[in-house]
Design an enzyme around this catalytic site. Structure first.
Site, PDB file in Angstrom:
ATOM      1  CG  HIS A  46      -2.005  -0.959   1.196  1.00 10.32           C
ATOM      2  ND1 HIS A  46      -3.211  -0.717   1.820  1.00 10.32           N
ATOM      3  CD2 HIS A  46      -2.128  -2.175   0.627  1.00 10.32           C
ATOM      4  CE1 HIS A  46      -4.019  -1.739   1.630  1.00 10.32           C
ATOM      5  NE2 HIS A  46      -3.375  -2.647   0.911  1.00 10.32           N
ATOM      6  CD  GLU A  71      -2.293   4.406   2.895  1.00 10.28           C
ATOM      7  OE1 GLU A  71      -3.491   4.692   3.085  1.00 10.28           O
ATOM      8  OE2 GLU A  71      -1.923   3.510   2.088  1.00 10.28           O
TER       9      GLU A  71
END
Length: 147
Positions: A46, A48
């Site tokens: 991901h 993040e």
């Protein structure tokens, strides 16, 4: 948020869901990431998580307590947990994610009183731009499946 949008466009060029993230300390971007789940063939890729890893390497610590995150889509439970664990001070979100968002849409992990850290959350930053990127991506995906 404009820098996070640039990261999301990198994901889109790979055929990935266009999600981007940057982590800022002071006036410097210390971590960048974009969605690479299909490319890397892992659920952990991901935007993040990638940005957090890079920021931690940059500062030489797992604690990012003097940082702010800009992300184009509301974090999922894994990313919200990583943000809490990294002790990121503020998180700015573009588009909300009613199907999987865990900083307000489904649940707000940032407000869980039993956790020892509670990032400050601001939503709706360039929301239309972030949302439109995602809508266009999924519309194109649906069109290509019909062909």
């Amino acid at each position: 948020m404009k820098e996070a949008i640039k990261e999301a466009r990198k994901a889109r060029r790979l055929g990935e869901v266009p999600i981007g993230c940057v982590i800022v300390q002071g006036d410097e971007i210390i971590g960048r990431g974009y969605n690479r789940r299909m490319t890397d063939k892992t659920v952990l890729a991901h935007a993040e998580i990638s940005a957090i890893k890079k920021a931690c390497r940059k500062v030489g610590d797992w604690r990012l307590d003097e940082t702010e995150m800009y992300v184009t889509l509301e974090p999922c439970q894994m990313c919200a947990g990583a943000i809490i664990q990294a002790r990121i001070r503020r998180v700015y979100v573009g588009a909300m994610n009613p199907k999987a968002g865990c900083t307000g849409s489904i649940i707000n992990l940032f407000d869980e009183p039993k956790f020892n850290h509670h990032p400050i959350l601001k939503t709706g930053i360039l929301a239309d731009t972030c949302s439109d990127m995602l809508k266009e991506f999924f519309a194109q995906l649906r069109r290509s499946k019909q062909s």
